[in-house]
Design a protein around this motif. Structure first.
Motif, PDB file in Angstrom:
ATOM      1  N   THR A   1       0.901  -1.142  -0.050  1.00  0.00           N
ATOM      2  CA  THR A   1      -0.207  -0.103   0.079  1.00  0.00           C
ATOM      3  C   THR A   1       0.663   1.207  -0.110  1.00  0.00           C
ATOM      4  O   THR A   1       2.105   1.144  -0.085  1.00  0.00           O
ATOM      5  CB  THR A   1      -0.728  -0.088   1.009  1.00  0.00           C
ATOM      6  OG1 THR A   1      -1.918   0.986   1.129  1.00  0.00           O
ATOM      7  CG2 THR A   1      -0.119  -0.033   2.541  1.00  0.00           C
TER       8      THR A   1
ATOM      9  N   VAL B   1      -3.060  -6.368  -1.690  1.00  0.00           N
ATOM     10  CA  VAL B   1      -2.777  -5.235  -2.041  1.00  0.00           C
ATOM     11  C   VAL B   1      -3.817  -4.092  -1.846  1.00  0.00           C
ATOM     12  O   VAL B   1      -4.959  -4.558  -2.055  1.00  0.00           O
ATOM     13  CB  VAL B   1      -2.701  -5.178  -3.861  1.00  0.00           C
ATOM     14  CG1 VAL B   1      -2.411  -4.054  -4.480  1.00  0.00           C
ATOM     15  CG2 VAL B   1      -1.499  -5.954  -4.214  1.00  0.00           C
ATOM     16  N   GLY B   2      -3.542  -3.044  -1.474  1.00  0.00           N
ATOM     17  CA  GLY B   2      -4.463  -2.105  -0.664  1.00  0.00           C
ATOM     18  C   GLY B   2      -4.300  -1.791   0.863  1.00  0.00           C
ATOM     19  O   GLY B   2      -3.531  -2.530   1.557  1.00  0.00           O
TER      20      GLY B   2
ATOM     21  N   TRP C   1      -4.789   1.440  -7.431  1.00  0.00           N
ATOM     22  CA  TRP C   1      -4.680   1.164  -8.831  1.00  0.00           C
ATOM     23  C   TRP C   1      -5.214   2.707  -9.756  1.00  0.00           C
ATOM     24  O   TRP C   1      -5.551   2.307 -10.618  1.00  0.00           O
ATOM     25  CB  TRP C   1      -6.051   0.313  -9.185  1.00  0.00           C
ATOM     26  CG  TRP C   1      -5.787  -0.949  -8.549  1.00  0.00           C
ATOM     27  CD1 TRP C   1      -4.447  -1.776  -8.364  1.00  0.00           C
ATOM     28  CD2 TRP C   1      -6.704  -2.072  -8.178  1.00  0.00           C
ATOM     29  NE1 TRP C   1      -4.445  -3.030  -7.875  1.00  0.00           N
ATOM     30  CE2 TRP C   1      -6.053  -3.209  -7.601  1.00  0.00           C
ATOM     31  CE3 TRP C   1      -8.117  -2.079  -7.983  1.00  0.00           C
ATOM     32  CZ2 TRP C   1      -6.585  -4.324  -7.037  1.00  0.00           C
ATOM     33  CZ3 TRP C   1      -8.836  -3.132  -7.524  1.00  0.00           C
ATOM     34  CH2 TRP C   1      -8.143  -4.301  -6.890  1.00  0.00           C
TER      35      TRP C   1
ATOM     36  N   SER D   1      -6.792  -8.438  -3.053  1.00  0.00           N
ATOM     37  CA  SER D   1      -6.639  -7.117  -2.520  1.00  0.00           C
ATOM     38  C   SER D   1      -7.645  -7.050  -1.581  1.00  0.00           C
ATOM     39  O   SER D   1      -8.498  -7.642  -1.310  1.00  0.00           O
ATOM     40  CB  SER D   1      -7.326  -6.401  -4.192  1.00  0.00           C
ATOM     41  OG  SER D   1      -8.609  -6.652  -4.040  1.00  0.00           O
TER      42      SER D   1
ATOM     43  N   ALA E   1      -8.951  -1.970  -2.173  1.00  0.00           N
ATOM     44  CA  ALA E   1      -8.282  -1.142  -3.067  1.00  0.00           C
ATOM     45  C   ALA E   1      -9.432  -0.250  -3.878  1.00  0.00           C
ATOM     46  O   ALA E   1     -10.325  -0.580  -4.098  1.00  0.00           O
ATOM     47  CB  ALA E   1      -7.469  -2.003  -4.198  1.00  0.00           C
TER      48      ALA E   1
ATOM     49  N   LEU F   1      -5.339  -7.850 -13.149  1.00  0.00           N
ATOM     50  CA  LEU F   1      -6.070  -8.233 -12.050  1.00  0.00           C
ATOM     51  C   LEU F   1      -6.443  -9.390 -11.907  1.00  0.00           C
ATOM     52  O   LEU F   1      -7.172 -10.107 -10.928  1.00  0.00           O
ATOM     53  CB  LEU F   1      -7.135  -7.040 -11.709  1.00  0.00           C
ATOM     54  CG  LEU F   1      -6.742  -5.695 -11.546  1.00  0.00           C
ATOM     55  CD1 LEU F   1      -7.786  -4.559 -11.460  1.00  0.00           C
ATOM     56  CD2 LEU F   1      -5.480  -5.291 -10.464  1.00  0.00           C
TER      57      LEU F   1
ATOM     58  N   PHE G   1      -5.108 -12.074  -9.470  1.00  0.00           N
ATOM     59  CA  PHE G   1      -5.561 -11.977  -8.159  1.00  0.00           C
ATOM     60  C   PHE G   1      -6.444 -13.059  -7.689  1.00  0.00           C
ATOM     61  O   PHE G   1      -7.466 -13.503  -8.457  1.00  0.00           O
ATOM     62  CB  PHE G   1      -6.160 -10.646  -7.918  1.00  0.00           C
ATOM     63  CG  PHE G   1      -5.159  -9.442  -7.684  1.00  0.00           C
ATOM     64  CD1 PHE G   1      -5.092  -8.780  -6.507  1.00  0.00           C
ATOM     65  CD2 PHE G   1      -4.381  -9.196  -8.648  1.00  0.00           C
ATOM     66  CE1 PHE G   1      -4.394  -7.590  -6.509  1.00  0.00           C
ATOM     67  CE2 PHE G   1      -3.660  -8.060  -8.692  1.00  0.00           C
ATOM     68  CZ  PHE G   1      -3.418  -7.275  -7.605  1.00  0.00           C
TER      69      PHE G   1
ATOM     70  N   LEU H   1     -10.908 -10.189  -5.119  1.00  0.00           N
ATOM     71  CA  LEU H   1     -10.547  -9.211  -5.196  1.00  0.00           C
ATOM     72  C   LEU H   1     -11.635  -8.181  -4.379  1.00  0.00           C
ATOM     73  O   LEU H   1     -12.839  -8.682  -4.262  1.00  0.00           O
ATOM     74  CB  LEU H   1     -11.052  -8.597  -6.922  1.00  0.00           C
ATOM     75  CG  LEU H   1      -9.954  -8.983  -7.959  1.00  0.00           C
ATOM     76  CD1 LEU H   1     -10.551  -9.028  -9.300  1.00  0.00           C
ATOM     77  CD2 LEU H   1      -8.872  -7.792  -7.942  1.00  0.00           C
TER      78      LEU H   1
END
Length: 353
Positions: free
Chosen positions: A8, A106-107, A112, A137, A140, A158, A161, A164
């Protein structure tokens, strides 16, 4: 114990960015894993971040007397960064030297947003080059990126992933329209895991004050808020940035100062996303005005938790302002946040299995 890495924007000189990173790390860590923030480094990003921190009101020039205050603010952030659970450092531009992890989250934040002025366009945030078994994520967002803007293959990344989730309806629509997938809508980490925030010392020993968080407020909004505060004998105190229309400036406040400051306020006035979030965390009356850069995330947050009437426009009837700032938040807002916490917790539990 399983290690989970979080990717992040944890080094931004921004109260919301710091707290969302800390809350996610501590929250995930409370779920039976060891959470680590990936310490990506970049001299290019550092220069841009620190330049913005010293001159946050561009094109307005920072007054000479404010430079020492912004420097002090930056130093406080550096001390807070040092206490975060950080990985070994590696280059943002060349992540080949990063450690391996079973899972990378991620986030949250605008990871993004390809239009972000210095983080935009780094493939790492789309999962490219991450050394891990799985990528998912949490919360995000595409931020100010328009729903119709070309993603030129970015969205396809993406698909790698395993799970999500996003924190706003705008990002949910982009993933649904571009990938045909249904991401989970989850809470920002500050709302999902507020324990570290609410444990901070507050400032209730001060005279009654209203917290002003943000900058570049429209003139009509300034006049409206000043009139409301004057009628109630409240001081308007601006935190983190200079707002000359307020009664007092607290520019050099650190992240922990910010958390306590909002907790002790009578109400909050903001045009920042995390100004709204911290108001909700502390169940404070708040009024927000939209700005071009933050429209998507603020509007969607208000819609998601049922706080639409807290977003003001120049056409808003003055009686609406009086009502939202003079009264506690609607119980329906807390009920909606509680429901979203259950959903968000279930998502994370599934990801961490």
């Amino acid at each position: 114990m399983q290690k989970v890495a979080i990717l992040t924007f944890h080094r931004c000189i921004n109260y919301g960015s710091y707290w969302q990173a800390r809350c996610l790390a501590e929250g995930v860590g409370s779920m039976g894993v060891e959470a680590i923030l990936l310490e990506h480094t970049s001299s290019r990003v550092n220069r841009a971040e620190w330049r913005c921190a010293m001159q946050p009101l561009l094109p307005a020039v920072t007054p000479k007397d404010d430079y020492p205050l912004y420097k002090a603010k930056i130093r406080k952030f550096f001390r807070s960064f040092a206490a975060l659970p950080l990985s070994s450092p590696f280059s943002l531009e060349d992540p080949a030297t990063m450690d391996d992890y079973p899972l990378v989250l991620v986030g949250s934040d605008e990871v993004w947003n390809l239009r972000h002025p210095w983080y935009g366009g780094y493939p790492l945030f789309y999962g490219e080059g991450l050394r891990c078994g799985r990528i998912a994520s949490y919360g995000a967002t595409f931020g100010s990126l328009g729903a119709s803007e070309r993603l030129d293959g970015w969205a396809e990344k993406l698909r790698r992933f395993s799970h999500l989730s996003v924190r706003d309806l705008h990002s949910e629509r982009i993933i649904r329209d571009r990938l045909g997938l249904e991401p989970e809508l989850v809470l920002d980490p500050c709302l999902q895991f507020p324990e570290a925030i609410t444990a901070s010392t507050d400032h209730r020993n001060r005279e009654p004050y209203v917290a002003v968080y943000g900058h570049s407020f429209p003139i009509w909004f300034q006049k409206t808020i000043r009139g409301w505060a004057a009628d109630r004998d409240y001081r308007l105190v601006s935190i983190g940035y200079r707002n000359d229309w307020t009664d007092e400036q607290w520019i050099d406040a650190g992240p922990e100062d910010f958390a306590g400051f909002v907790a002790g306020a009578e109400a909050v006035v903001t045009n920042f996303f995390h100004g709204c979030v911290f108001s909700l965390v502390n169940e404070k009356p708040f009024a927000c005005v939209l700005s071009d850069y933050r429209t998507n995330k603020i509007r969607d947050l208000a819609m998601t938790v049922g706080a639409d009437r807290h977003i003001l426009t120049e056409e808003t009837d003055p009686s609406t302002l009086n009502f939202i700032l003079d009264n506690p938040l609607s119980p329906a807002i807390s009920e909606r946040i509680t429901s979203l916490r259950r959903t968000s917790n279930a998502f994370l539990s599934h990801v961490l299995q």
